[in-house]
Design an enzyme around this catalytic site. Structure first.
Site, PDB file in Angstrom:
ATOM      1  N   HIS A 183       1.841   0.866 -13.008  1.00  0.00           N
ATOM      2  CA  HIS A 183       2.578  -0.350 -13.349  1.00  0.00           C
ATOM      3  C   HIS A 183       4.076  -0.041 -13.337  1.00  0.00           C
ATOM      4  CE1 HIS A 183       3.285  -4.241 -15.161  1.00  0.00           C
ATOM      5  NE2 HIS A 183       4.149  -3.650 -15.965  1.00  0.00           N
ATOM      6  N   GLY A 207       0.781  -1.239   0.000  1.00  0.00           N
ATOM      7  CA  GLY A 207       0.000   0.000   0.000  1.00  0.00           C
ATOM      8  C   GLY A 207       0.806   1.279   0.000  1.00  0.00           C
ATOM      9  N   SER A 208       2.068   1.243  -0.471  1.00  0.00           N
ATOM     10  CA  SER A 208       2.837   2.499  -0.441  1.00  0.00           C
ATOM     11  C   SER A 208       2.280   3.515  -1.438  1.00  0.00           C
ATOM     12  CB  SER A 208       4.325   2.242  -0.688  1.00  0.00           C
ATOM     13  OG  SER A 208       4.585   1.943  -2.035  1.00  0.00           O
ATOM     14  N   ASN A 209       1.764   3.059  -2.565  1.00  0.00           N
ATOM     15  CA  ASN A 209       1.142   4.015  -3.495  1.00  0.00           C
ATOM     16  C   ASN A 209      -0.136   4.597  -2.894  1.00  0.00           C
ATOM     17  OD1 ASN A 209       2.412   4.416  -6.271  1.00  0.00           O
ATOM     18  ND2 ASN A 209       2.690   2.217  -5.925  1.00  0.00           N
ATOM     19  N   MET A 251      -3.483  -6.770  -7.462  1.00  0.00           N
ATOM     20  CA  MET A 251      -2.886  -7.861  -8.228  1.00  0.00           C
ATOM     21  C   MET A 251      -3.919  -8.824  -8.824  1.00  0.00           C
ATOM     22  SD  MET A 251       0.119  -7.006  -8.352  1.00  0.00           S
ATOM     23  CE  MET A 251       1.524  -6.210  -7.593  1.00  0.00           C
ATOM     24  N   ARG A 252      -5.080  -8.296  -9.140  1.00  0.00           N
ATOM     25  CA  ARG A 252      -6.087  -9.124  -9.835  1.00  0.00           C
ATOM     26  C   ARG A 252      -6.461  -8.427 -11.133  1.00  0.00           C
ATOM     27  NH1 ARG A 252      -9.368 -13.594  -7.524  1.00  0.00           N
ATOM     28  NH2 ARG A 252     -10.613 -13.010  -9.329  1.00  0.00           N
ATOM     29  N   ASN A 304      -4.453   2.531 -13.431  1.00  0.00           N
ATOM     30  CA  ASN A 304      -3.541   1.582 -12.809  1.00  0.00           C
ATOM     31  C   ASN A 304      -2.136   2.175 -12.851  1.00  0.00           C
ATOM     32  OD1 ASN A 304      -2.581  -0.933 -11.732  1.00  0.00           O
ATOM     33  ND2 ASN A 304      -1.842  -1.485 -13.779  1.00  0.00           N
TER      34      ASN A 304
HETATM   35  C1  GAR Z   1       3.968  -1.131  -7.167  1.00  0.00           C
HETATM   36  O1  GAR Z   1       5.290  -1.159  -7.618  1.00  0.00           O
HETATM   37  C2  GAR Z   1       2.998  -1.166  -8.325  1.00  0.00           C
HETATM   38  O2  GAR Z   1       3.448  -0.443  -9.440  1.00  0.00           O
HETATM   39  C3  GAR Z   1       2.954  -2.630  -8.631  1.00  0.00           C
HETATM   40  O3  GAR Z   1       2.937  -3.248  -7.383  1.00  0.00           O
HETATM   41  C4  GAR Z   1       3.622  -2.421  -6.429  1.00  0.00           C
HETATM   42  C5  GAR Z   1       2.674  -2.195  -5.280  1.00  0.00           C
HETATM   43  O4  GAR Z   1       3.324  -1.499  -4.260  1.00  0.00           O
HETATM   44  N1  GAR Z   1       1.800  -2.966  -9.388  1.00  0.00           N
HETATM   45  C6  GAR Z   1       1.791  -3.939 -10.298  1.00  0.00           C
HETATM   46  O5  GAR Z   1       2.743  -4.654 -10.536  1.00  0.00           O
HETATM   47  C7  GAR Z   1       0.467  -4.091 -11.016  1.00  0.00           C
HETATM   48  N2  GAR Z   1       0.590  -5.053 -12.064  1.00  0.00           N
HETATM   49  P1  GAR Z   1       2.478  -0.776  -3.127  1.00  0.00           P
HETATM   50  O6  GAR Z   1       1.459  -1.812  -2.602  1.00  0.00           O
HETATM   51  O7  GAR Z   1       3.487  -0.436  -2.095  1.00  0.00           O
HETATM   52  O8  GAR Z   1       1.805   0.397  -3.741  1.00  0.00           O
END
Ligand code: GAR
Length: 206
Positions: A108, A12-14, A89-90, A106
């Site tokens: 990525h 969940g950092s984003n 991730m779904r 999204n």
């Molecule tokens: C992030 O790097 C995001 O870009 C990636 O998962 C990580 C989640 O980090 N997303 C994907 O790969 C989507 N296909 P977070 O939970 O700390 O935000």
């Protein structure tokens, strides 16, 4: 005030970066809810810390269309303008795509269209690219294929591991995601084919 929902699966950092930008007035929006598909997601703790409504909808054993309908129904009473996938991730099933056409973003961790899918930082290293980065895009029915709203590049260093590259990319993710959300909420863009084109200064859009 425009309302967003954030969908996450893990750390969940984003989500936290978005929540912080909202709280500190750098992103004009209200986070109506965090939805997690994994009841263990650390994003839930962040929602608690920020006083954001959290909805836990486990996706285990549920197919993507049925799951998308569950999310759609959970969000319906919240009247959100935009859904932001943040480490979700779904795959997003048709019922949610149809309910929010071109209103799902999204983030990525690669420069799409290079390296869609999973474990993409390792893929970038193994391929030997000298730059990678991150992409914010609209979600369509494909895998990481929708129109691109924003990208940022970072160098890939000779001694990078997937972890060090991911960390360098993540700094840029935290910056560009809120900027892309602000642009989309402002409505100051149009989509021509695959191209997302700014139509006027986002700040002036009101
Ligand atoms: C992030 O790097 C995001 O870009 C990636 O998962 C990580 C989640 O980090 N997303 C994907 O790969 C989507 N296909 P977070 O939970 O700390 O935000």
């Amino acid at each position: 005030m425009k309302r967003i929902a954030v969908l996450a699966s893990g750390r969940g950092s984003n989500f936290e970066a978005i929540a912080r930008n909202v709280r500190e007035g750098r992103l004009e929006a209200e986070i109506a809810a965090l939805v997690v598909n994994n009841p263990e997601a650390r994003a839930l703790e962040i929602a608690r810390d920020y006083g954001i409504r959290a909805i836990s909808l486990p996706s285990k054993g549920v197919d993507s269309d049925a799951y998308a309908a569950m999310v759609r129904d959970a969000l319906a009473p919240l009247h959100v303008d935009l859904i932001c996938l943040a480490g979700f991730m779904r795959r997003v099933g048709a019922p949610l795509l149809e309910a929010y056409p071109m209103r799902i973003l999204n983030i990525h961790p690669s420069l799409l269209p290079s390296f869609p899918g999973l474990n993409v930082q390792q893929q970038a290293i193994d391929y030997g690219v000298k730059y990678s980065g991150c992409t914010v895009h609209f979600v369509d029915a494909g895998l990481d294929t929708g129109p691109i709203v924003a990208q940022a590049a970072v160098p890939v260093l000779d001694d990078d591991t997937a972890e060090t590259l991911a960390a360098r990319i993540l700094v840029e993710e935290h910056r560009i995601y809120s900027e892309a959300i602000a642009l989309v909420l402002s409505g100051a863009y149009r989509i021509e084919g695959r191209r997302v084109i700014r139509t006027r200064a986002a700040e002036a859009a009101g």
